[in-house]
Design a protein around this motif. Structure first.
Motif, PDB file in Angstrom:
ATOM      1  N   GLU A   1      29.359 -12.425 -21.594  1.00 25.96           N
ATOM      2  CA  GLU A   1      28.350 -11.382 -21.774  1.00 25.96           C
ATOM      3  C   GLU A   1      28.816 -10.055 -21.187  1.00 25.96           C
ATOM      4  N   GLU A   2      29.500 -10.124 -20.057  1.00 27.19           N
ATOM      5  CA  GLU A   2      29.918  -8.904 -19.368  1.00 27.19           C
ATOM      6  C   GLU A   2      31.222  -8.334 -19.896  1.00 27.19           C
ATOM      7  N   ALA A   3      32.190  -9.174 -20.208  1.00 22.29           N
ATOM      8  CA  ALA A   3      33.524  -8.710 -20.592  1.00 22.29           C
ATOM      9  C   ALA A   3      33.780  -8.751 -22.086  1.00 22.29           C
ATOM     10  N   GLY A   4      32.981  -9.512 -22.825  1.00 19.07           N
ATOM     11  CA  GLY A   4      33.191  -9.610 -24.258  1.00 19.07           C
ATOM     12  C   GLY A   4      34.265 -10.598 -24.661  1.00 19.07           C
ATOM     13  N   ILE A   5      34.926 -11.231 -23.697  1.00 26.85           N
ATOM     14  CA  ILE A   5      35.942 -12.246 -23.949  1.00 26.85           C
ATOM     15  C   ILE A   5      35.778 -13.356 -22.922  1.00 26.85           C
ATOM     16  N   SER A   6      36.482 -14.456 -23.123  1.00 29.88           N
ATOM     17  CA  SER A   6      36.374 -15.595 -22.213  1.00 29.88           C
ATOM     18  C   SER A   6      37.182 -15.349 -20.944  1.00 29.88           C
ATOM     19  N   PRO A   7      36.904 -16.084 -19.869  1.00 28.09           N
ATOM     20  CA  PRO A   7      37.697 -15.944 -18.641  1.00 28.09           C
ATOM     21  C   PRO A   7      39.185 -16.196 -18.883  1.00 28.09           C
ATOM     22  N   GLY A   8      39.505 -17.184 -19.704  1.00 28.48           N
ATOM     23  CA  GLY A   8      40.909 -17.486 -19.977  1.00 28.48           C
ATOM     24  C   GLY A   8      41.619 -16.347 -20.690  1.00 28.48           C
ATOM     25  N   GLN A   9      40.948 -15.748 -21.669  1.00 29.85           N
ATOM     26  CA  GLN A   9      41.533 -14.613 -22.378  1.00 29.85           C
ATOM     27  C   GLN A   9      41.718 -13.426 -21.440  1.00 29.85           C
ATOM     28  N   TRP A  10      40.746 -13.210 -20.573  1.00 31.07           N
ATOM     29  CA  TRP A  10      40.836 -12.113 -19.616  1.00 31.07           C
ATOM     30  C   TRP A  10      42.010 -12.324 -18.655  1.00 31.07           C
ATOM     31  N   LEU A  11      42.179 -13.540 -18.163  1.00 30.98           N
ATOM     32  CA  LEU A  11      43.289 -13.830 -17.260  1.00 30.98           C
ATOM     33  C   LEU A  11      44.632 -13.559 -17.931  1.00 30.98           C
ATOM     34  N   THR A  12      44.753 -13.975 -19.176  1.00 33.86           N
ATOM     35  CA  THR A  12      46.003 -13.733 -19.902  1.00 33.86           C
ATOM     36  C   THR A  12      46.269 -12.240 -20.030  1.00 33.86           C
ATOM     37  N   GLN A  13      45.232 -11.463 -20.348  1.00 36.09           N
ATOM     38  CA  GLN A  13      45.391 -10.012 -20.436  1.00 36.09           C
ATOM     39  C   GLN A  13      45.901  -9.424 -19.126  1.00 36.09           C
ATOM     40  N   GLN A  14      45.306  -9.862 -18.021  1.00 32.49           N
ATOM     41  CA  GLN A  14      45.701  -9.315 -16.718  1.00 32.49           C
ATOM     42  C   GLN A  14      47.133  -9.712 -16.364  1.00 32.49           C
ATOM     43  N   ARG A  15      47.533 -10.916 -16.728  1.00 42.01           N
ATOM     44  CA  ARG A  15      48.896 -11.358 -16.436  1.00 42.01           C
ATOM     45  C   ARG A  15      49.917 -10.628 -17.297  1.00 42.01           C
ATOM     46  N   VAL A  16      49.567 -10.362 -18.538  1.00 46.36           N
ATOM     47  CA  VAL A  16      50.442  -9.563 -19.388  1.00 46.36           C
ATOM     48  C   VAL A  16      50.606  -8.168 -18.802  1.00 46.36           C
ATOM     49  N   GLU A  17      49.502  -7.573 -18.344  1.00 47.92           N
ATOM     50  CA  GLU A  17      49.577  -6.231 -17.760  1.00 47.92           C
ATOM     51  C   GLU A  17      50.426  -6.235 -16.492  1.00 47.92           C
ATOM     52  N   ARG A  18      50.260  -7.269 -15.669  1.00 46.15           N
ATOM     53  CA  ARG A  18      51.068  -7.370 -14.451  1.00 46.15           C
ATOM     54  C   ARG A  18      52.547  -7.522 -14.804  1.00 46.15           C
TER      55      ARG A  18
END
Length: 341
Positions: A262-279
């Motif tokens: 509801e808050e991010a528009g994506i699942s926790p797993g998808q969000w984690l992958t995004q952050q790891r790609v950015e890192r």
């Protein structure tokens, strides 16, 4: 402008159409007007064009603009950006260009990078630039946009889409995300991050525009998932389980997953992958760590896993990415921001 030697800034033309939104017109000037090289030379030259000879352009506010360049100036641009406008009846109602807009766009050279902010995507679609390609627009217009332009692959859940030489953004402020992405693509993360700091905006926003679609709002007295996200960001190099994130908010996994989406528009797993790609991107650009070390520091189990995720998200391998951005130049790299994968 006069420049020394072979140096020439990347030329960005912003096409000002009657009924334009001043905020969106200002985004390219603000973002592209800031980057400089080590000698303090502007990396971009930004100028505003009209579809008519230089002169007055109406806005949707209580003031008008004097635009100093006519459509012929589009021929000198490396990038052309089209912000949204509210006075393009044939474009929004019939999906066709006005005669003067068609003539103006005919000045754009083949190979010029094209980008739209918000419903500026209607102009690109009406001109045929988006046929058979992925694109986005403001979420409130997405269904109508798809019906009007069935050849376009519309994705309403992203902040922007980079399809190489044609880029589109979601509504209004997503134009900032798109322009920062283009700076990052052209000159690297460090330059884009500095522009973001000066502009007082995040260099990369989490999730897509699905988080802004009107839906039942959670009780404001209930906890959000912000604490869990901050906790995870400090431990990207460690294995992170969904139950561990949920525990930070004292929620069940099911409740946490629903609230997070509801808050991010994506699942926790998808969000984690995004952050790891950015890192991983940051480490590839700014350090000499080996691929195995970068993978470990960014939370991927192996260099092969990191390679697979970067290839999916950025369209290039880690080696190619490092070689490109440690030299501060960059080819087109298709990608989407905030796309659930």
């Amino acid at each position: 402008m006069t420049y020394e030697g072979d140096f020439r800034p990347h030329r960005v033309a912003v096409l000002a159409l009657d009924g334009l939104l001043p905020f969106e017109l200002g985004i390219p000037h603000r973002i592209f007007g800031r980057p400089r090289d080590a000698r303090r030379r502007h990396l971009y030259e930004v100028y505003t064009c009209s579809v008519r000879p230089p002169g007055r352009v109406d806005t949707d506010a209580d003031f008008t603009l004097h635009v100093p360049h006519g459509p012929q100036a589009l021929a000198t641009a490396d990038t052309v950006i089209i912000p949204a406008s509210y006075e393009l009846g044939p474009v929004y109602e019939e999906g066709r260009l006005t005669d003067e807009l068609a003539v103006a766009l005919s000045h754009v050279r083949p190979g010029t990078r094209l980008a739209s902010i918000c419903t500026g995507s209607y102009v690109l679609a009406a001109a045929g630039y988006l046929d058979g390609r992925p694109a986005t627009t403001h979420w409130a217009d997405a269904e109508r946009f798809q019906r009007m332009f069935p050849k376009v692959e519309v994705d309403a859940n992203v902040l922007f889409i980079d399809d190489g030489d044609v880029l589109t953004s979601a509504g209004v402020a997503a134009g900032i995300d798109l322009c920062l992405h283009m700076v990052r693509r052209d000159f690297g993360t460090a330059v884009a991050n500095e522009v973001a700091r000066i502009t007082v905006v995040p260099p990369h926003r989490d999730g897509g525009q699905a988080q802004y679609v009107q839906r039942p709002v959670p009780d404001p007295q209930l906890a959000t998932t912000a604490t869990a996200r901050a906790w995870a960001l400090g431990r990207l190099h460690e294995p992170i389980q969904l139950r561990d994130m949920a525990a930070q908010e004292a929620m069940s996994v099911r409740t946490f997953t629903r609230r997070f989406r509801e808050e991010a528009g994506i699942s926790p797993g998808q969000w984690l992958t995004q952050q790891r790609v950015e890192r991983a991107r940051q480490l590839l650009e700014s350090t000499g760590l080996s691929m195995d070390q970068v993978a470990r520091e960014s939370g991927f189990s192996t260099a092969q896993s990191m390679r697979r995720h970067l290839q999916t998200a950025l369209g290039v391998t880690p080696t190619t990415y490092r070689r490109t951005f440690r030299s501060h130049t960059g080819p087109d790299r298709p990608g989407r921001s905030g796309t659930p994968r």
